[in-house]
Design a protein around this motif. Sequence first.
Motif, PDB file in Angstrom:
ATOM      1  N   UNK A 158       0.838  -1.208   0.000  1.00  5.11           N
ATOM      2  CA  UNK A 158       0.000   0.000   0.000  1.00  5.11           C
ATOM      3  C   UNK A 158       0.867   1.250   0.000  1.00  5.11           C
ATOM      4  N   UNK A 159       1.900   1.237   0.836  1.00  6.18           N
ATOM      5  CA  UNK A 159       2.785   2.395   0.935  1.00  6.18           C
ATOM      6  C   UNK A 159       3.512   2.642  -0.379  1.00  6.18           C
ATOM      7  N   UNK A 160       3.983   1.569  -1.015  1.00 11.57           N
ATOM      8  CA  UNK A 160       4.712   1.710  -2.282  1.00 11.57           C
ATOM      9  C   UNK A 160       3.824   2.296  -3.371  1.00 11.57           C
ATOM     10  N   UNK A 161       2.600   1.788  -3.480  1.00 10.06           N
ATOM     11  CA  UNK A 161       1.703   2.285  -4.523  1.00 10.06           C
ATOM     12  C   UNK A 161       1.224   3.707  -4.234  1.00 10.06           C
ATOM     13  N   UNK A 162       1.060   4.033  -2.962  1.00 11.02           N
ATOM     14  CA  UNK A 162       0.706   5.403  -2.601  1.00 11.02           C
ATOM     15  C   UNK A 162       1.888   6.329  -2.864  1.00 11.02           C
ATOM     16  N   UNK A 163       3.086   5.846  -2.537  1.00 10.13           N
ATOM     17  CA  UNK A 163       4.292   6.626  -2.798  1.00 10.13           C
ATOM     18  C   UNK A 163       4.512   6.817  -4.291  1.00 10.13           C
ATOM     19  N   UNK A 164       4.001   5.873  -5.096  1.00 11.10           N
ATOM     20  CA  UNK A 164       4.068   6.059  -6.550  1.00 11.10           C
ATOM     21  C   UNK A 164       3.319   7.305  -6.980  1.00 11.10           C
ATOM     22  N   UNK A 165       2.204   7.582  -6.299  1.00  9.26           N
ATOM     23  CA  UNK A 165       1.444   8.795  -6.597  1.00  9.26           C
ATOM     24  C   UNK A 165       2.198  10.051  -6.219  1.00  9.26           C
ATOM     25  N   UNK A 166       2.846  10.050  -5.029  1.00  5.28           N
ATOM     26  CA  UNK A 166       3.583  11.239  -4.616  1.00  5.28           C
ATOM     27  C   UNK A 166       4.861  11.410  -5.444  1.00  5.28           C
ATOM     28  N   UNK A 167       5.439  10.291  -5.917  1.00 12.26           N
ATOM     29  CA  UNK A 167       6.552  10.384  -6.872  1.00 12.26           C
ATOM     30  C   UNK A 167       6.106  11.158  -8.109  1.00 12.26           C
TER      31      UNK A 167
END
Length: 445
Positions: free
Chosen positions: A18-27
Motif C-alpha cells: 500500500x505504501x509503495x503504490x501510494x508513494x508512486x502517486x507522490x513520486x
Amino acid sequence: MSLTELDSPRVRRFQRKVTLLSAGGTFLDGFDLTVIAVALPLISKHWSITPLEQSLVVSSAIIGSFIGASWLGSLTDRFGRKAMYVIDLLAFVVFAALTAFSQDVWQLIALRFLLGVGIGADYPISATLVSEFSSNKRRGKHITSLGAMWFVGAVAAYVFGLALAPLGDWSWRALLLLGAVFALIVFIFRVKLPESPRWLIHKGRIDEAREVLRSITGEEPNESDLQVSRNPKVRSSILFSKTLRRRTFFVCGFWFCYATAYYGISMYTPTILAPFANGNRTIVIIGSGCVALLGLVGAIIGMNLVDRWGRRPLIVMSFTGLTVALVILALVQEPTLFVLVALFSVAVLFANSGAGILNFVYPTELFPTAVRATGAGLATSVSRIGSILGVLVFPNFVATWGTNAALWFFAAVGLCGLVICVLLAPETKNKSLEEINVESEKALV
C-alpha cells in the motif's frame, strides 16, 4: 487482530505494498510539479512566451491542485478511499500525456491545470489510505515515505532532464510524456487494492470491513474494532468546531508556511542559478538537481527519525534550520554559484526533514475517520495557496526589489511556521488513530 495492532509479518508485507503504490502517486506529484521547472527554459524558447505566461505555466498545475485537494478530499470521505485512489491516477495518465502534445502555451496551461487537479487529490487520498492501514509503531515511517518519494520524483525530473537533453527542442515534450508512462504503471497496480476497513466501519459496512481485514491478516478480526467510529452523517464544518479548530489551524498554518518558502525557492532554482552559470544549461540542471537531491536526503533523514524522535521535535528543528539558512542566504550580497547551491541545499534539507514530510502525517493523524480525507484535503488546498503565493511573489519581488528582498520574505514566512509549530504542534508518536482522536470522535456522536 486489532485495527491498532496491524503488525504481523503478513500484514507488514501488505502495508509495504500500500505504501509503495501510494508513494508512486507522490513520486508523480514531485515529478510533474518539478519537471516544468526543468522544461520551462525550452518552452519559453519554443513559443517565445511572456513573463506572465511563464508564471501561469509554472503555477497552473499548483492552482489545479488547490481545486483537487479541496474538492476531491471531501469526496474521498463520502465515496471511499479506493474509488478516488484509482480515479485520480487516471487523471495523471490522461492529462500528462495530453500536455506533451500541446499546440500552444495556453493549451499547455489548461492541461497542466487539469493535471494539477489529480495531483492535489492524491495528497489526501494516498496519505489517508496509508495511515488507516498502518500500525501504531510504523505509521510515521510509512506516511513520511510518501513525502520522501515526492522528492525522489523531483530529483528524477532533473535526471531525465539531463538524459533527454540530446533530443534538443523536443526534449520538454518527452519529459512531460514520461510522467504519463510512470502514472500508467502505478494505475495498473492500484486497481487491485482493497477499501480501507476503517472507512467501511465508519459507513456501517461491517461485513465488508470484516472480509477486508480477514483477507489482509489471515485472522478473524476483533469484534470490538468493528464497532468504532460508526457515524456516517458528519458535516465537514466539524473541522472548525471547538474540538478541532486548533488542529485545523495548525496543519493548515505550518503547511502553508512550508509550501510558500519551498515552492518559492524550488520552482525558480534553475532561474536563480542561470546568471551564475555563464549560459551553461547543464551546470544549471546539475546545480538545481543537487538542491533537489539534498531535499531528498532531508526527507530520508526525517523518515527514519519520525517514529524515534517524534513529530514535534522534528518539525520544530525543520523550521529552525530553514529559517536560519534563508537568513544567511539573504545576508550574502554577492554569492557565487557554489554558495547559492550550498545554502539552498541546506535550506531544503532542513525544510524537508520535518515540514516537508510531516505535511503527510499530521493531517491524517489529527482528524477522525469521518473527516480525515476532508481535513487533509483542506490542509493541502491551503498549502497550494502558499505554493501559488511563493511562485507568483518571487519573480515580482526580484523584479521590483531584488533577490535579497525575496529571500527575506521567505525567511519571515519560515519564522512564522516556526512560531506556529512551537505553540501548536502536538506529539502523536506511538498512539493509535483512535487514541489521538478520542475527544473528536466523541464530539461527532
